[in-house]
Design a protein around this motif. Structure first.
Motif, PDB file in Angstrom:
ATOM      1  N   LEU A   1       0.840  -1.202   0.000  1.00 13.19           N
ATOM      2  CA  LEU A   1       0.000   0.000   0.000  1.00 13.19           C
ATOM      3  C   LEU A   1       0.871   1.247   0.000  1.00 13.19           C
ATOM      4  O   LEU A   1       0.586   2.213  -0.736  1.00 13.19           O
ATOM      5  N   VAL A   2       1.924   1.229   0.804  1.00 11.25           N
ATOM      6  CA  VAL A   2       2.846   2.374   0.845  1.00 11.25           C
ATOM      7  C   VAL A   2       3.549   2.545  -0.503  1.00 11.25           C
ATOM      8  O   VAL A   2       3.786   3.671  -0.948  1.00 11.25           O
ATOM      9  N   MET A   3       3.855   1.434  -1.153  1.00 12.26           N
ATOM     10  CA  MET A   3       4.543   1.526  -2.435  1.00 12.26           C
ATOM     11  C   MET A   3       3.650   2.101  -3.523  1.00 12.26           C
ATOM     12  O   MET A   3       4.079   2.947  -4.316  1.00 12.26           O
ATOM     13  N   PHE A   4       2.390   1.677  -3.562  1.00 13.79           N
ATOM     14  CA  PHE A   4       1.498   2.104  -4.642  1.00 13.79           C
ATOM     15  C   PHE A   4       0.627   3.303  -4.277  1.00 13.79           C
ATOM     16  O   PHE A   4       0.095   3.972  -5.170  1.00 13.79           O
ATOM     17  N   SER A   5       0.475   3.554  -2.982  1.00 13.98           N
ATOM     18  CA  SER A   5      -0.323   4.700  -2.546  1.00 13.98           C
ATOM     19  C   SER A   5       0.415   5.412  -1.413  1.00 13.98           C
ATOM     20  O   SER A   5       0.018   5.342  -0.245  1.00 13.98           O
ATOM     21  N   PRO A   6       1.514   6.074  -1.756  1.00 19.28           N
ATOM     22  CA  PRO A   6       2.365   6.684  -0.725  1.00 19.28           C
ATOM     23  C   PRO A   6       1.756   7.944  -0.102  1.00 19.28           C
ATOM     24  O   PRO A   6       1.588   8.966  -0.764  1.00 19.28           O
ATOM     25  N   THR A   7       1.404   7.848   1.159  1.00 18.72           N
ATOM     26  CA  THR A   7       0.954   9.007   1.929  1.00 18.72           C
ATOM     27  C   THR A   7       1.644   8.954   3.284  1.00 18.72           C
ATOM     28  O   THR A   7       2.130   7.891   3.713  1.00 18.72           O
ATOM     29  N   ASP A   8       1.679  10.074   3.971  1.00 19.62           N
ATOM     30  CA  ASP A   8       2.281  10.104   5.306  1.00 19.62           C
ATOM     31  C   ASP A   8       1.547   9.161   6.256  1.00 19.62           C
ATOM     32  O   ASP A   8       2.165   8.503   7.098  1.00 19.62           O
ATOM     33  N   GLU A   9       0.217   9.098   6.103  1.00 22.14           N
ATOM     34  CA  GLU A   9      -0.586   8.243   6.976  1.00 22.14           C
ATOM     35  C   GLU A   9      -0.264   6.770   6.759  1.00 22.14           C
ATOM     36  O   GLU A   9      -0.093   6.007   7.722  1.00 22.14           O
ATOM     37  N   HIS A  10      -0.165   6.356   5.495  1.00 20.15           N
ATOM     38  CA  HIS A  10       0.159   4.961   5.196  1.00 20.15           C
ATOM     39  C   HIS A  10       1.575   4.616   5.658  1.00 20.15           C
ATOM     40  O   HIS A  10       1.823   3.527   6.196  1.00 20.15           O
ATOM     41  N   ASN A  11       2.499   5.542   5.453  1.00 18.16           N
ATOM     42  CA  ASN A  11       3.884   5.316   5.857  1.00 18.16           C
ATOM     43  C   ASN A  11       3.993   5.145   7.359  1.00 18.16           C
ATOM     44  O   ASN A  11       4.683   4.230   7.842  1.00 18.16           O
ATOM     45  N   TRP A  12       3.302   5.992   8.113  1.00 19.26           N
ATOM     46  CA  TRP A  12       3.378   5.919   9.563  1.00 19.26           C
ATOM     47  C   TRP A  12       2.660   4.680  10.094  1.00 19.26           C
ATOM     48  O   TRP A  12       3.106   4.066  11.074  1.00 19.26           O
ATOM     49  N   ALA A  13       1.581   4.290   9.433  1.00 21.03           N
ATOM     50  CA  ALA A  13       0.880   3.061   9.825  1.00 21.03           C
ATOM     51  C   ALA A  13       1.791   1.854   9.643  1.00 21.03           C
ATOM     52  O   ALA A  13       1.799   0.935  10.474  1.00 21.03           O
ATOM     53  N   LEU A  14       2.557   1.843   8.566  1.00 26.79           N
ATOM     54  CA  LEU A  14       3.490   0.744   8.323  1.00 26.79           C
ATOM     55  C   LEU A  14       4.591   0.729   9.376  1.00 26.79           C
ATOM     56  O   LEU A  14       4.989  -0.343   9.857  1.00 26.79           O
ATOM     57  N   PHE A  15       5.095   1.892   9.745  1.00 27.79           N
ATOM     58  CA  PHE A  15       6.121   1.969  10.790  1.00 27.79           C
ATOM     59  C   PHE A  15       5.619   1.351  12.089  1.00 27.79           C
ATOM     60  O   PHE A  15       6.317   0.551  12.727  1.00 27.79           O
ATOM     61  N   LYS A  16       4.401   1.706  12.479  1.00 26.45           N
ATOM     62  CA  LYS A  16       3.821   1.159  13.707  1.00 26.45           C
ATOM     63  C   LYS A  16       3.594  -0.348  13.578  1.00 26.45           C
ATOM     64  O   LYS A  16       3.845  -1.123  14.507  1.00 26.45           O
ATOM     65  N   ALA A  17       3.090  -0.761  12.405  1.00 24.67           N
ATOM     66  CA  ALA A  17       2.777  -2.173  12.191  1.00 24.67           C
ATOM     67  C   ALA A  17       4.029  -3.039  12.171  1.00 24.67           C
ATOM     68  O   ALA A  17       3.980  -4.216  12.548  1.00 24.67           O
ATOM     69  N   ALA A  18       5.147  -2.471  11.732  1.00 27.52           N
ATOM     70  CA  ALA A  18       6.380  -3.254  11.627  1.00 27.52           C
ATOM     71  C   ALA A  18       6.815  -3.786  12.990  1.00 27.52           C
ATOM     72  O   ALA A  18       7.155  -4.967  13.127  1.00 27.52           O
ATOM     73  N   SER A  19       6.810  -2.933  13.995  1.00 24.30           N
ATOM     74  CA  SER A  19       7.199  -3.384  15.340  1.00 24.30           C
ATOM     75  C   SER A  19       6.205  -4.398  15.882  1.00 24.30           C
ATOM     76  O   SER A  19       6.588  -5.395  16.510  1.00 24.30           O
ATOM     77  N   ALA A  20       4.910  -4.140  15.643  1.00 27.52           N
ATOM     78  CA  ALA A  20       3.883  -5.074  16.098  1.00 27.52           C
ATOM     79  C   ALA A  20       4.047  -6.430  15.431  1.00 27.52           C
ATOM     80  O   ALA A  20       3.863  -7.480  16.062  1.00 27.52           O
ATOM     81  N   TYR A  21       4.410  -6.418  14.140  1.00 25.95           N
ATOM     82  CA  TYR A  21       4.618  -7.686  13.431  1.00 25.95           C
ATOM     83  C   TYR A  21       5.771  -8.469  14.034  1.00 25.95           C
ATOM     84  O   TYR A  21       5.647  -9.678  14.277  1.00 25.95           O
ATOM     85  N   MET A  22       6.895  -7.813  14.266  1.00 22.58           N
ATOM     86  CA  MET A  22       8.061  -8.531  14.784  1.00 22.58           C
ATOM     87  C   MET A  22       7.764  -9.123  16.162  1.00 22.58           C
ATOM     88  O   MET A  22       8.144 -10.274  16.454  1.00 22.58           O
ATOM     89  N   LEU A  23       7.087  -8.367  17.002  1.00 21.93           N
ATOM     90  CA  LEU A  23       6.694  -8.877  18.310  1.00 21.93           C
ATOM     91  C   LEU A  23       5.753 -10.070  18.146  1.00 21.93           C
ATOM     92  O   LEU A  23       5.963 -11.144  18.743  1.00 21.93           O
ATOM     93  N   GLY A  24       4.730  -9.910  17.310  1.00 24.08           N
ATOM     94  CA  GLY A  24       3.752 -10.975  17.108  1.00 24.08           C
ATOM     95  C   GLY A  24       4.359 -12.209  16.471  1.00 24.08           C
ATOM     96  O   GLY A  24       4.022 -13.345  16.837  1.00 24.08           O
ATOM     97  N   ALA A  25       5.257 -12.017  15.516  1.00 21.92           N
ATOM     98  CA  ALA A  25       5.870 -13.149  14.815  1.00 21.92           C
ATOM     99  C   ALA A  25       6.652 -14.032  15.772  1.00 21.92           C
ATOM    100  O   ALA A  25       6.525 -15.268  15.750  1.00 21.92           O
ATOM    101  N   PHE A  26       7.455 -13.424  16.639  1.00 25.11           N
ATOM    102  CA  PHE A  26       8.263 -14.240  17.540  1.00 25.11           C
ATOM    103  C   PHE A  26       7.439 -14.806  18.698  1.00 25.11           C
ATOM    104  O   PHE A  26       7.788 -15.850  19.259  1.00 25.11           O
ATOM    105  N   LEU A  27       6.329 -14.156  19.032  1.00 20.46           N
ATOM    106  CA  LEU A  27       5.421 -14.770  19.995  1.00 20.46           C
ATOM    107  C   LEU A  27       4.765 -15.998  19.390  1.00 20.46           C
ATOM    108  O   LEU A  27       4.572 -17.012  20.068  1.00 20.46           O
ATOM    109  N   CYS A  28       4.416 -15.917  18.107  1.00 22.25           N
ATOM    110  CA  CYS A  28       3.856 -17.085  17.408  1.00 22.25           C
ATOM    111  C   CYS A  28       4.863 -18.228  17.377  1.00 22.25           C
ATOM    112  O   CYS A  28       4.508 -19.394  17.615  1.00 22.25           O
ATOM    113  N   LEU A  29       6.108 -17.920  17.094  1.00 24.06           N
ATOM    114  CA  LEU A  29       7.142 -18.943  17.084  1.00 24.06           C
ATOM    115  C   LEU A  29       7.347 -19.547  18.469  1.00 24.06           C
ATOM    116  O   LEU A  29       7.520 -20.761  18.616  1.00 24.06           O
TER     117      LEU A  29
END
Length: 303
Positions: free
Chosen positions: A267-295
């Protein structure tokens, strides 16, 4: 001096001491350090479950915590002039003068040394992995490349994967393919975490004299790097979970989390906005935490 005045002075000294301790703590970036430790614990449990060696785990994670925290403090010392020029970081303890550079050096060096000593007590291989993480972060990334090349995150990102590899080594005693996969998954995740921030604050970095990817190669190139890294990183971590045969529910959750991150990256690549970029930044940390909890829990539930 009367009792009331003495009480006021003591209260003031106590408050000043508390502020100083909090300032020292903030130099270690507790949230960032905590996330890296989660990857180490997750890698250990993924490998060792259902039999966990609690004393070894506590010693190993303590070594990592000290080494990572100490390295972060020393990075803050090296970057204090940059931090002072950027609104985002100007309120950090060193630019504000809440902690002196010499105090920070003593703290960072003491913690790093203690971490390496503890790591060496476990094994030479564990020490080598922990030491490599410290070396790549402090020397290669911060001291050498950060002010010279926007590609610094690619080399410095190696340090981000070392805690996961260390957790695997802590349990297995050696480096293996899955350990490399776990570390690689974190390294490939780094662009989603770092380049989104660099894009948001590109002008500040430029004013501070730090060449970042969006400014040098363009935001479009940065968005591509984020998308490619996110897709490859989520695939690698999911493959590690599959290879280690974690519980099916945890594997599905891991894949689903990866899909969400990948969709946001695209979404950030094809629809670049500040809101999408910041949402991805927040989601990235949540993903890494969630991924290793799943493992982690996926390994426990499967065995």
């Amino acid at each position: 001096m009367g009792e009331t005045e003495q009480a006021v002075v003591k209260a003031s000294q106590s408050a000043a001491g508390s502020r100083f301790v909090l300032a020292l703590l903030s130099l270690t970036k507790p949230k960032q350090t905590g996330l890296l430790l989660v990857t180490a614990v997750g890698a250990y449990v993924l490998t060792a479950a259902p039999t966990l060696d609690a004393p070894r785990l506590v010693t190993g994670i303590s070594a990592l915590a000290l080494a990572i925290s100490g390295c972060t403090v020393l990075n803050m010392v090296l970057d204090r002039d940059i931090d002072a020029k950027m609104d985002r970081t100007a309120s950090r303890p060193l630019p504000r003068g809440e902690v002196s550079a010499s105090q920070a050096v003593v703290l960072g060096a003491s913690m790093s040394t203690a971490g390496l000593v503890l790591a060496g007590m476990i094994s030479a291989t564990f020490l080598a992995v922990v030491g490599a993480g410290l070396f790549f972060d402090l020397v290669v990334y911060t001291a050498w490349l950060k002010r010279r090349s926007p590609l610094s995150i690619l080399v410095g990102g190696v340090s981000g994967g070392m805690p996961a590899l260390a957790g695997r080594v802590l349990a297995l005693g050696r480096v293996d393919a899955v350990g490399v996969m776990l570390a690689l998954g974190v390294v490939l995740w780094i662009p989603a975490h770092i380049l989104t921030l660099a894009t948001r604050h590109a002008k500040e970095y430029e004013q501070a004299g730090v060449p970042v990817w969006p400014s040098v190669y363009g935001e479009r190139s940065a968005r591509r790097a984020i998308a490619v890294g996110s897709v490859l990183g989520t695939v690698v971590l999911t493959a590690a979970g599959l290879k280690e045969d974690i519980a099916r529910g945890a594997l599905i959750a891991l894949a689903a989390l990866g899909l969400v991150l990948d969709v946001l990256a695209l979404l950030v690549m094809f629809s670049p906005t500040d809101e999408h970029n910041w949402a991805l930044f927040k989601a990235a940390s949540a993903y890494m935490l969630g991924a290793f909890l799943c493992l982690t829990f996926g390994a426990v539930l499967a065995r």
